[in-house]
Design a protein around this motif. Structure first.
Motif, PDB file in Angstrom:
ATOM      1  N   SER A  61       5.958   9.744   6.757  1.00 12.24           N
ATOM      2  CA  SER A  61       7.041   9.072   7.439  1.00 12.24           C
ATOM      3  C   SER A  61       6.542   7.403   7.258  1.00 12.24           C
ATOM      4  CB  SER A  61       6.869   9.134   8.863  1.00 12.24           C
ATOM      5  OG  SER A  61       5.939   9.155   9.534  1.00 12.24           O
ATOM      6  N   GLN A  62       5.370   7.108   7.076  1.00 13.54           N
ATOM      7  CA  GLN A  62       4.906   5.554   6.854  1.00 13.54           C
ATOM      8  C   GLN A  62       3.846   5.888   5.800  1.00 13.54           C
ATOM      9  OE1 GLN A  62       3.716   4.446  10.718  1.00 13.54           O
ATOM     10  NE2 GLN A  62       5.650   4.233  11.599  1.00 13.54           N
ATOM     11  N   PRO A  63       4.211   5.949   4.441  1.00 15.54           N
ATOM     12  CA  PRO A  63       3.258   6.122   3.661  1.00 15.54           C
ATOM     13  C   PRO A  63       2.408   4.585   3.289  1.00 15.54           C
ATOM     14  CG  PRO A  63       5.522   6.280   2.274  1.00 15.54           C
ATOM     15  CD  PRO A  63       5.609   6.269   3.967  1.00 15.54           C
ATOM     16  N   LYS A  64       2.924   3.462   3.384  1.00 14.01           N
ATOM     17  CA  LYS A  64       2.386   2.147   3.236  1.00 14.01           C
ATOM     18  C   LYS A  64       1.261   2.071   4.345  1.00 14.01           C
ATOM     19  CE  LYS A  64       5.979  -0.127   0.640  1.00 14.01           C
ATOM     20  NZ  LYS A  64       6.682  -1.240   0.625  1.00 14.01           N
ATOM     21  N   GLU A  65       1.368   2.484   5.637  1.00 13.45           N
ATOM     22  CA  GLU A  65       0.582   2.129   6.590  1.00 13.45           C
ATOM     23  C   GLU A  65      -0.694   3.068   6.516  1.00 13.45           C
ATOM     24  OE1 GLU A  65       2.464   2.356  10.258  1.00 13.45           O
ATOM     25  OE2 GLU A  65       3.751   0.876   9.788  1.00 13.45           O
ATOM     26  N   ASN A  66      -0.575   4.301   5.819  1.00 15.26           N
ATOM     27  CA  ASN A  66      -1.421   5.481   5.674  1.00 15.26           C
ATOM     28  C   ASN A  66      -2.128   5.613   4.363  1.00 15.26           C
ATOM     29  OD1 ASN A  66      -0.969   6.198   8.373  1.00 15.26           O
ATOM     30  ND2 ASN A  66       0.827   7.035   7.981  1.00 15.26           N
ATOM     31  N   PHE A  67      -1.828   4.964   3.360  1.00 17.80           N
ATOM     32  CA  PHE A  67      -2.367   5.066   2.072  1.00 17.80           C
ATOM     33  C   PHE A  67      -3.768   4.617   2.083  1.00 17.80           C
ATOM     34  CE2 PHE A  67      -2.485   5.488  -2.665  1.00 17.80           C
ATOM     35  CZ  PHE A  67      -3.154   4.618  -2.914  1.00 17.80           C
ATOM     36  N   GLY A  68      -4.704   5.540   1.288  1.00 16.40           N
ATOM     37  CA  GLY A  68      -6.030   5.127   1.102  1.00 16.40           C
ATOM     38  C   GLY A  68      -6.318   5.298  -0.411  1.00 16.40           C
ATOM     39  N   GLY A  69      -6.954   4.334  -0.884  1.00 16.47           N
ATOM     40  CA  GLY A  69      -7.357   4.559  -2.556  1.00 16.47           C
ATOM     41  C   GLY A  69      -8.160   3.697  -3.072  1.00 16.47           C
ATOM     42  N   GLY A  70      -8.768   3.967  -4.153  1.00 20.07           N
ATOM     43  CA  GLY A  70      -9.826   3.321  -4.788  1.00 20.07           C
ATOM     44  C   GLY A  70      -9.616   3.390  -6.269  1.00 20.07           C
ATOM     45  N   SER A  71     -10.426   2.475  -6.894  1.00 15.98           N
ATOM     46  CA  SER A  71     -10.375   2.390  -8.448  1.00 15.98           C
ATOM     47  C   SER A  71     -11.635   1.883  -8.836  1.00 15.98           C
ATOM     48  CB  SER A  71      -9.241   1.847  -9.247  1.00 15.98           C
ATOM     49  OG  SER A  71      -9.308   0.270  -8.838  1.00 15.98           O
TER      50      SER A  71
END
Length: 130
Positions: A61-71
């Motif tokens: 419902s709120q992907p921008k607030e819950n995204f976690g990532g790394g590179s």
């Protein structure tokens, strides 16, 4: 089919842009070095690189607030040889030491390479005179 924009694709695109900035043709075939006696040296290097990205989307419902990532990315540069150009003749002078991958070691090797090139052409001239 439209490709959806997501934080993960933005992260991967950003990583690839940075890698492509680090690895270009000038990294593999270096800038020519000219000596006062008319010898031109062109360094040739082997470039190895890799990258990885990953992420998660934890709340549909709120992907921008819950995204976690790394590179991450890595680049390794190994000197391989020098192209030596003098009087219209081009030779390949392999680097004799084990590849080390740092610019400092390449800079340290340039005087030795220049001495070897001069000796090579001096011997060639002596043979032509005899």
């Amino acid at each position: 089919m439209d490709e959806k924009k997501s934080p993960l694709s933005d992260l991967m695109n950003s990583t690839m842009e940075k890698v492509s900035q680090m690895v270009d043709t000038n990294t593999i075939v270096g800038e020519p070095i000219s000596t006062p006696d008319g010898v031109t040296l062109i360094p040739i290097s082997k470039v190895t690189f890799g990258f990885g990205s990953g992420g998660g989307d934890y709340g549909k419902s709120q992907p921008k607030e819950n995204f976690g990532g790394g590179s991450g990315a890595g680049v390794k540069i190994d000197p391989v040889a020098f192209l030596v150009i003098k009087d219209g003749t081009t030779r390949v002078l392999p680097v004799a030491v084990p590849p080390v991958g740092t610019v400092d070691r390449i800079v340290e090797m340039v005087p030795d390479v220049l001495d070897r090139v001069e000796k090579y052409f001096d011997k060639k001239k002596e043979k032509e005179i005899d």
